[in-house]
Each structure stands twice: as C-alpha cells, then as structure tokens.
Design an enzyme around this catalytic site. Structure first.
Site, PDB file in Angstrom:
ATOM      1  CG  ASP A 189      -2.296  -0.915   1.040  1.00  0.00           C
ATOM      2  OD1 ASP A 189      -2.643  -0.963  -0.263  1.00  0.00           O
ATOM      3  OD2 ASP A 189      -2.567  -1.294   2.158  1.00  0.00           O
ATOM      4  CB  THR A 198      -6.225  -5.882   1.767  1.00  0.00           C
ATOM      5  OG1 THR A 198      -6.074  -4.404   1.434  1.00  0.00           O
ATOM      6  CG2 THR A 198      -4.945  -6.254   2.335  1.00  0.00           C
TER       7      THR A 198
END
Length: 341
Positions: free
Chosen positions: A12, A109
C-alpha cells in the site's frame, strides 16, 4: 494474519509513494493534490522503521523500471525522507472544486494476499467530476476466453489459465477519459517486450447482452460490507440464471468494461460508507466503454462531497447497458420495502 497485514501495508505505502512521486515529477509538487487511503501517521512511528525501510527499497526497485514505460526515473536513489514526503502529499480530502487525484494503492487486500484479484486504481477529479480513470489489474488475464467464472474466486489465477501458453500477457491496465466515448486495455508485458508497451493498447466495449437469463452478475467477495442476500433476491426477481461472479476489488468494473460480465451491484449494510477511491476509476472506465453506473435510485454517483459518496441512494448498480440497468432499478423499487437492509 500478522504477516498478511505487513505485506499489504508495505505494498500500500509503496504504491502510494511511487505514484505520488511520479505525479509530482510530471506536474510539479505544487500542482498535485492526492486523496488516498493510507496516511503518513502509521509509517512515521518509531516502531514502523522496518516497514519504512522495506517501502524505500520497493519504491526504488519499482522506479528503476519507470523509463521503460516512458516515465521519469530518479537521478539518485530515493531515501526515507523523500518517500515520507511523497506519502505526506496524499492528504487531500477532495471536494467540489479544484483538481484532485484519487488513489487506492491496493484495492482488494485479501485478493492481493491470496494471489487472487486486486487492482491499483487512480482517478482524476476536476470540480467534483471524474475526468480520468486508470485501473491496473495484475492478475486479470488479457484474453477473455481464459476466464473461468465458476471457479475464479476459489483459485488463484496462477493455478488456472495463466499457465496456458500464449496467454497474451499476465495482467492488464484499463483507462478512459471522460467524454471520449473510448475505453482502452493495455496488457502488462514482461522483459524485452516492455519496449512495445505503448503501442499495444486496444479499445474495449461492454457486452451487448441485455437478456437477464444470459447475463453474469459481479458482486463483492466479502459479506462484511455487502448484502449478498438482497442482491440474490434482486437477481432472481429480474431473471438472472447464472451463478454470481464474486471478485475482490475494482476488477468487477474491469469485467463489465471488457464485456466479461454485465452487472455489478453493491448494497452496503447499515453504517458502511462508500469511499470515492473504491469507485471513481472504475466508474469512468465502464461509462466510456458504453455502460451505465448510478446509485440504486438511478442517480449518477456524486464524487464532489469529499472522501465519501455522500447521499448515496441505497446502493450502487453498474450495468453493460440501459436495458439491464432499468430492469434492476425497477426491481430495487419493487422489492425495497421487504428487504432486510
């Protein structure tokens, strides 16, 4: 779970820092406003020193290849200070005026951690309107015929069709400019074929299927933020017969834009607020590919209210065409009173 969290956090922050640095180099730091999922607080803590080191290494490794894609590579290796500065620039809250980039560095995710579907999503919003959208889908096969709808969410792409010879490349990038009437797909190319990258894009269009019995529905994998029972009821009432395609991330929008599916519905449970970075890039790509995206009341999504889709009417419905879209909007109104939302 702890290992998965650290892997996800590294990616991220790495993607966010990389894109922030590139945009700042192209447009100038003073001209770049970025709304993004991750903030500077987590990675600035003393206990996050190892995470920051990993991010610095990953960003430098990634930017080393930038010139092969026609982008600027750093003249010298970036240090932790430059990386933190890049991440700190992603502190905009958007709004109705000005130009704001909207970034979800790793959308999906769980899909990323499991080696399944995920996306890097970037959109440009000008005065509250989405004008540009880009979706990077590293595990989405370039050739439509390689998809297997019934087992997609149970298998990783590496275990299925991507091992087939001549796949045309693993992964793809989709992009569109608002008002152009065109959406494009670019395969991700490895090795020496990177030199061909700018010249391998092709136009994509939504599916022409308007018979619900032949249509494929996309919906989120996670039950935590989507009401699967309500969408199943809507699908049945409209006449859908195929099993739903449950996919992580904005790859759902990519599937509709490419013509691999016809419908995406999401009805969040009470209290959940949709973030603009989860939809902005996908919406403009679907629309320019010929599709329709609105809330469940038939109104365009409003990206001018900041970080959230404020005023959203019940849920989101994206379809490959007007005929299917109208049927689902009608089904929402017909069944809403008896729903459990």
């Amino acid at each position: 779970l702890v290992i998965s969290f650290h892997i996800s956090a590294r990616e991220d922050f790495s993607v966010q820092a990389t894109i922030s640095w590139l945009l700042s180099e192209i447009f100038g730091v003073q001209n770049v406003s970025i709304v993004a999922e991750e903030d500077i607080q987590t990675i600035s803590k003393d206990e996050s020193a190892s995470l920051l080191d990993n991010v610095v290494n990953t960003v430098n490794e990634s930017l080393a290849f930038a010139s092969k894609y026609g982008l600027q590579s750093p003249e010298t290796t970036l240090g932790s200070t430059e990386i933190l500065e890049a991440i700190s620039r992603c502190n905009s809250t958007g709004g109705p005026s000005g130009r704001h980039w909207v970034l979800d560095p790793v959308d999906g995710t769980l899909g990323f951690v499991r080696g399944d579907q995920y996306a890097v999503a970037l959109a440009l919003i000008e005065d509250g309107k989405v004008v540009l959208g880009v979706l990077g889908c590293p595990n989405y096969p370039v050739k439509t015929e390689l998809l297997n709808y019934h087992s997609w969410h149970h298998q990783t792409m590496a275990q299925s069709s991507l091992t087939t010879p001549d796949t045309g490349g693993k992964g793809c990038v989709l992009y569109a400019k608002s008002g152009s009437g065109e959406a494009w797909l670019q395969s991700l190319i490895d090795g020496e074929k990177m030199l061909e990258w700018p010249n391998r894009a092709r136009l994509i269009r939504v599916s022409s299927i308007d018979d619900p019995a032949l249509a494929t529905l996309c919906e989120p994998v996670e039950r935590a933020n989507s009401n699967h029972s309500f969408t199943a009821g809507l699908a049945h009432s409209v006449g859908l017969r195929k099993q739903p395609l449950r996919v992580h991330s904005m790859v759902k929008y990519a599937a509709i834009a490419r013509g691999d599916a016809e419908i995406f519905m999401k009805f969040a449970k009470c209290g959940y607020k949709e973030k603009i970075w989860d939809h902005a890039a996908g919406v403009v790509i679907v629309e320019e590919a010929g599709g329709v995206v609105t809330d469940a009341g038939g109104r365009p999504l409003d990206f001018s209210k900041g970080m959230y889709l404020e005023g959203l009417d019940r849920g989101i419905i994206a379809c490959s065409g007007v005929t299917l879209h109208e049927k689902f909007i009608g089904a929402v109104y017909a069944s809403w009173d008896s729903s459990n939302l």
